[in-house]
Design an enzyme around this catalytic site. Structure first.
Site, PDB file in Angstrom:
ATOM      1  N   CYS A  57     -65.231  14.198  41.464  1.00 58.61           N
ATOM      2  CA  CYS A  57     -64.092  14.828  42.138  1.00 58.61           C
ATOM      3  C   CYS A  57     -63.348  13.746  42.938  1.00 58.61           C
ATOM      4  O   CYS A  57     -63.952  13.055  43.745  1.00 58.61           O
ATOM      5  CB  CYS A  57     -64.599  15.931  43.062  1.00 58.61           C
ATOM      6  SG  CYS A  57     -63.341  16.596  44.158  1.00 58.61           S
TER       7      CYS A  57
ATOM      8  N   LYS B  92     -56.006   4.439  82.773  1.00 56.23           N
ATOM      9  CA  LYS B  92     -55.914   3.967  81.399  1.00 56.23           C
ATOM     10  C   LYS B  92     -54.653   4.592  80.808  1.00 56.23           C
ATOM     11  O   LYS B  92     -54.623   5.764  80.433  1.00 56.23           O
ATOM     12  CB  LYS B  92     -57.144   4.359  80.593  1.00 56.23           C
ATOM     13  CG  LYS B  92     -57.113   3.761  79.209  1.00 56.23           C
ATOM     14  CD  LYS B  92     -58.463   3.839  78.535  1.00 56.23           C
ATOM     15  CE  LYS B  92     -58.467   3.080  77.231  1.00 56.23           C
ATOM     16  NZ  LYS B  92     -57.467   3.529  76.270  1.00 56.23           N
TER      17      LYS B  92
ATOM     18  N   ARG C  47     -50.783  -5.833  69.740  1.00 54.10           N
ATOM     19  CA  ARG C  47     -52.176  -6.241  69.691  1.00 54.10           C
ATOM     20  C   ARG C  47     -52.593  -6.561  68.256  1.00 54.10           C
ATOM     21  O   ARG C  47     -53.380  -7.454  68.013  1.00 54.10           O
ATOM     22  CB  ARG C  47     -53.055  -5.123  70.252  1.00 54.10           C
ATOM     23  CG  ARG C  47     -54.519  -5.409  70.139  1.00 54.10           C
ATOM     24  CD  ARG C  47     -55.347  -4.363  70.873  1.00 54.10           C
ATOM     25  NE  ARG C  47     -56.745  -4.700  70.771  1.00 54.10           N
ATOM     26  CZ  ARG C  47     -57.548  -4.319  69.792  1.00 54.10           C
ATOM     27  NH1 ARG C  47     -57.069  -3.566  68.819  1.00 54.10           N
ATOM     28  NH2 ARG C  47     -58.806  -4.674  69.770  1.00 54.10           N
TER      29      ARG C  47
ATOM     30  N   CYS D 241     -68.910  20.968  46.289  1.00 56.50           N
ATOM     31  CA  CYS D 241     -68.248  20.799  44.994  1.00 56.50           C
ATOM     32  C   CYS D 241     -69.251  20.062  44.128  1.00 56.50           C
ATOM     33  O   CYS D 241     -69.773  19.024  44.519  1.00 56.50           O
ATOM     34  CB  CYS D 241     -66.972  19.986  45.179  1.00 56.50           C
ATOM     35  SG  CYS D 241     -66.351  19.259  43.665  1.00 56.50           S
TER      36      CYS D 241
HETATM   37  S1  IVH Z   1     -57.843  -3.807  80.378  1.00 57.79           S
HETATM   38  C1  IVH Z   1     -60.467  -6.602  77.356  1.00 57.79           C
HETATM   39  N1  IVH Z   1     -56.561  -1.973  81.717  1.00 57.79           N
HETATM   40  O1  IVH Z   1     -56.666   0.332  76.642  1.00 57.79           O
HETATM   41  C2  IVH Z   1     -59.612  -5.389  77.408  1.00 57.79           C
HETATM   42  N2  IVH Z   1     -56.534  -1.835  79.340  1.00 57.79           N
HETATM   43  O2  IVH Z   1     -59.178  -0.686  74.498  1.00 57.79           O
HETATM   44  C3  IVH Z   1     -58.745  -5.409  78.629  1.00 57.79           C
HETATM   45  N3  IVH Z   1     -55.235   0.027  78.475  1.00 57.79           N
HETATM   46  O3  IVH Z   1     -55.097  -0.815  74.222  1.00 57.79           O
HETATM   47  C4  IVH Z   1     -57.962  -4.183  78.717  1.00 57.79           C
HETATM   48  N4  IVH Z   1     -54.605   0.837  80.417  1.00 57.79           N
HETATM   49  O4  IVH Z   1     -54.064  -1.979  76.360  1.00 57.79           O
HETATM   50  C5  IVH Z   1     -56.902  -2.425  80.503  1.00 57.79           C
HETATM   51  N5  IVH Z   1     -55.460  -0.456  83.049  1.00 57.79           N
HETATM   52  C6  IVH Z   1     -55.793  -0.893  81.835  1.00 57.79           C
HETATM   53  C7  IVH Z   1     -55.370  -0.243  80.659  1.00 57.79           C
HETATM   54  C8  IVH Z   1     -55.769  -0.756  79.423  1.00 57.79           C
HETATM   55  C9  IVH Z   1     -54.550   0.985  79.104  1.00 57.79           C
HETATM   56  C10 IVH Z   1     -55.391  -0.111  77.019  1.00 57.79           C
HETATM   57  C11 IVH Z   1     -55.348  -1.495  76.474  1.00 57.79           C
HETATM   58  C12 IVH Z   1     -56.010  -1.325  75.136  1.00 57.79           C
HETATM   59  C13 IVH Z   1     -57.025  -0.265  75.434  1.00 57.79           C
HETATM   60  C14 IVH Z   1     -58.399  -0.885  75.594  1.00 57.79           C
END
Ligand code: IVH
Length: 669
Positions: free
Chosen positions: A432, A116, A137, A427
């Site tokens: 506030c 990720k 996005r 508080c």
């Molecule tokens: S798949 C339907 N694969 O993680 C979602 N996402 O919340 C499909 N990301 O910002 C996403 N590495 O861009 C996928 N190998 C990977 C990824 C990845 C990073 C990011 C993605 C998004 C977040 C997902």
């Protein structure tokens, strides 16, 4: 040289440069020296200067082209860019696997495990084999057109290496990132220029994509990995893995670290491996993404509103770091609760830079003997706020200072007080500004009324401008008022007003949670909504009645009772009602009308056919309520084997007693 000759030469040079771009930037296997490559580019530039009519936007010389933009144009994604559900532990991962298998009984499941990448999600559209448009996005439905900035990424092919028409028109998704090395270089340059530094590579990548001048973006040297298909007319493979391989074969950059796992144990082992070895990668990752490989299975699993059911982010868990505690400041929460917050020397932890952490309360500070100036260990687990675990006493210099709890609110100056049996200071001023802001942010948050666009920054502006003083004021906002705010455009204002309007029809459980009653969390709000069915019934409930609900304890019951009796809450509710906010639950579809509907049951002794939980479930499903103690609100006492003292009490109160069989017969009716 004739135009035709030039055209031929230019085509040849472009194709050679593209080939070497792919070798160098995508495949990491350069075949020629930098000098030789530069010569090719120079030759192409000369020819294009001589024959400017032959310049095309996909030429390698045109990666950095055009004037700076004034603003980004919005792009609507053809297929929404969903996000991913998260998990942090092997147990949760096994739960995911169990869910997948339950939905695909008896089928063989294979998972693709990817890194990720901690970067910025983008979508790329290719038309006739050429890069046409790219976008952020955004909110998942519309993003910003950042084509010019994306073109500066050398590993993003402007022309695909294929003649297959099925592989020339599609939209893919990927993650734009900066390597740790480039991040360091950029921050060094910023330091020299006396500019504010980026907190981490992800922020730097996001900032670079949002620059209006592509010349500047080009200098950042961004990179990209493609990780999924967004839209394509017909599938190009039967599995996700083969799809990626196909995309790779036409020149798109795919992460080299992809594993196929046929058991969940292997998925977990891969996660354990990368938890330990993530530092060896040239870029930041914050976990793995686990995806069901078979596309047909993916389609059958489908998606919820927010994320696909066939994939999950398997994030890395708690990590610790050491840093210096520079100061302790007070933060005022929505109920007035004061939380001491540690101001830290910025330190990088699990992919982000931490400069603040919670110290919970002043008793904790005293118990752990945390002093200003201490070296402290901080910890971050998952998405939660980082916390100070403990100070390192052995490295004290003697100059550290003990923390003294102030007696006034740092925001409004009101007196701070605490209940004798509590540790948290509060508080006492419900007006506030800090409390108001927190209450509003909570009310509008996704977990509550989900008013998109009404985040912390806007709440801050609204309160400071005097446009909003309490929750109900949100519903008095109009275009005229909103447009007084700085940086507020017509479009965002209308969008916000639509979101506010929509929030009026949210389930009452969201409203109950959004009201921010002390001790009423998300789960309690759901339980209360289910039990009472309307805000009026809930606000009229006595402590005794509240106490009969399973999971609602004395403290929660008293807090609810007290809150609904304050004049502020009564006024607030009346104004929300007048604004048209929904106060009554919609009839539940899966509740079956029966002889149980509206009746309250209590169980004593052991049942034969069902466990107590199952019986409670049946009662609720058929519209009945479950009591936890004998009281005059109880309509029926179900008597199992070896009944307890409840039986005697119920008989004294004249409550009707029934056997398990009689109960089940009522359900049958
Ligand atoms: S798949 C339907 N694969 O993680 C979602 N996402 O919340 C499909 N990301 O910002 C996403 N590495 O861009 C996928 N190998 C990977 C990824 C990845 C990073 C990011 C993605 C998004 C977040 C997902």
């Amino acid at each position: 040289m004739t135009l035709t000759e030039a055209k031929k030469k230019i085509e040849e040079l472009r194709s050679r440069i593209r080939y070497h771009d792919r070798k160098y930037y995508v495949e990491n296997q350069p075949e020629i020296s930098d000098y030789e490559y530069d010569q090719l580019v120079k030759r192409l530039e000369q020819l294009e200067a001589q024959f400017p009519e032959l310049i095309t936007p996909d030429s390698p010389t045109q990666r950095v082209a055009g004037e700076p933009l004034k603003e980004f144009v919005s792009v609507t994604h053809r297929v929404p860019m969903l996000s991913l559900a998260n998990c942090y532990t092997p147990e949760e991962m096994i739960e995911f696997d169990t869910r997948v298998r339950k939905n695909l009984p008896g089928e063989k499941i294979e998972y693709v495990v990817e890194l990720k990448i901690d970067g910025v999600a983008v979508s790329l559209e290719y038309e006739n084999g050429k890069f046409k448009r790219g976008a952020t996005r955004g909110d998942g439905y519309t993003g910003d057109d950042i084509t010019a900035n994306l073109k500066t990424i050398k590993s993003l092919p402007l022309v695909l290496d294929t003649t297959d028409p099925r592989l020339m028109n599609f939209e893919v998704r990927g993650e734009v990132f900066l390597t740790k090395e480039q991040f360091k270089r950029i921050n060094q340059e910023k330091a020299v220029a006396n500019e504010e530094l980026f907190a981490n590579p992800r922020n730097a990548a996001a900032g670079s994509l949002k620059l209006l001048d592509p010349q500047l973006t080009a200098k950042r040297k961004l990179d990209i990995f493609i990780h999924s298909l967004g839209y394509i007319a017909e599938p190009i493979a039967a599995t996700h893995f083969d799809t990626l391989k196909k995309l790779q074969s036409i020149g798109l950059k795919i992460s080299p670290e992809i594993t196929i796992c046929n058991t969940i144990e292997k998925v977990i082992a891969t996660w354990e491996y990368w938890s330990k070895h993530r530092d060896t990668l040239p870029y930041d990752i914050d976990g793995l993404v686990v995806k069901v490989n078979n596309l047909n299975q993916q389609a059958r699993l489908g998606a919820t509103m927010k994320s696909p059911r066939w994939a999950i982010a398997f994030k890395f868990s708690a990590t610790q770091a050491t840093t210096k505690l520079l100061d302790i400041v007070l933060q005022v929460g929505r109920t007035g609760a004061i939380t001491p917050v540690a101001v830290l020397e910025p330190v990088s932890l699990a992919g982000s830079t931490i400069s603040r952490a919670t110290l919970h309360n002043q008793e904790e500070i005293a118990r752990k003997d945390i002093r200003i100036g201490d070296q402290v260990i901080i910890e971050k687990a998952g998405e939660v706020i980082p916390e100070v675990v403990k100070p390192i006493h052995s490295v004290r210099t003697g100059k550290e200072k003990k923390f003294v709890m102030p007696d006034k609110c740092p925001v409004c100056g009101a007196r701070l007080w605490k209940e004798p049996d509590e540790v948290v200071y509060r508080c006492e001023n419900i007006s506030c500004p800090a409390q108001i802001k927190r209450r509003l942010t909570h009310f509008a948050s996704r977990a509550a009324m989900d008013i998109e666009g009404l985040g912390e920054a806007l709440v801050e502006q609204l309160v400071d401008a005097g446009l909003v003083r309490d929750i109900a004021d949100i519903y008095t906002l109009d275009l005229f008022k909103l447009l007084q705010l700085e940086r507020m455009g017509q479009k965002s204002a209308s969008k916000l007003l639509t979101a506010i309007e929509q929030s009026k029809h949210r389930p009452i459980s969201d409203l109950i949670y959004g009201l921010g009653i002390r001790h009423v969390g998300r789960r309690a709000a759901d339980i209360l909504a289910e039990y009472f069915g309307s805000i009026d019934a809930l606000s009229a409930a006595t402590v005794e009645e509240l106490r009969t609900i399973p999971d609602i304890g004395q403290v929660v019951a008293e807090s609810i009772y007290q809150t609904f009796r304050t004049p502020e809450m009564r006024r607030l509710l009346e104004r929300l009602r007048a604004a048209g906010v929904q106060f009554v639950a919609e009839p539940k579809k899966d509740v079956k009308p029966s002889a149980l509907t509206g009746k309250t049951f209590l169980i004593t002794g052991t049942l034969q056919k069902h466990t107590r939980e199952e019986a409670h479930d049946i009662i609720r499903r058929y519209g009945g309520k479950v009591a936890t103690a004998v009281g005059k609100n109880v309509d029926y006492l179900i008597v199992g084997e070896n009944p307890g003292s409840k039986l005697e009490k119920a008989q004294q109160l004249g409550i009707k007693t029934i056997t398990e069989q009689e109960f089940l017969a009522m359900v049958e009716q």
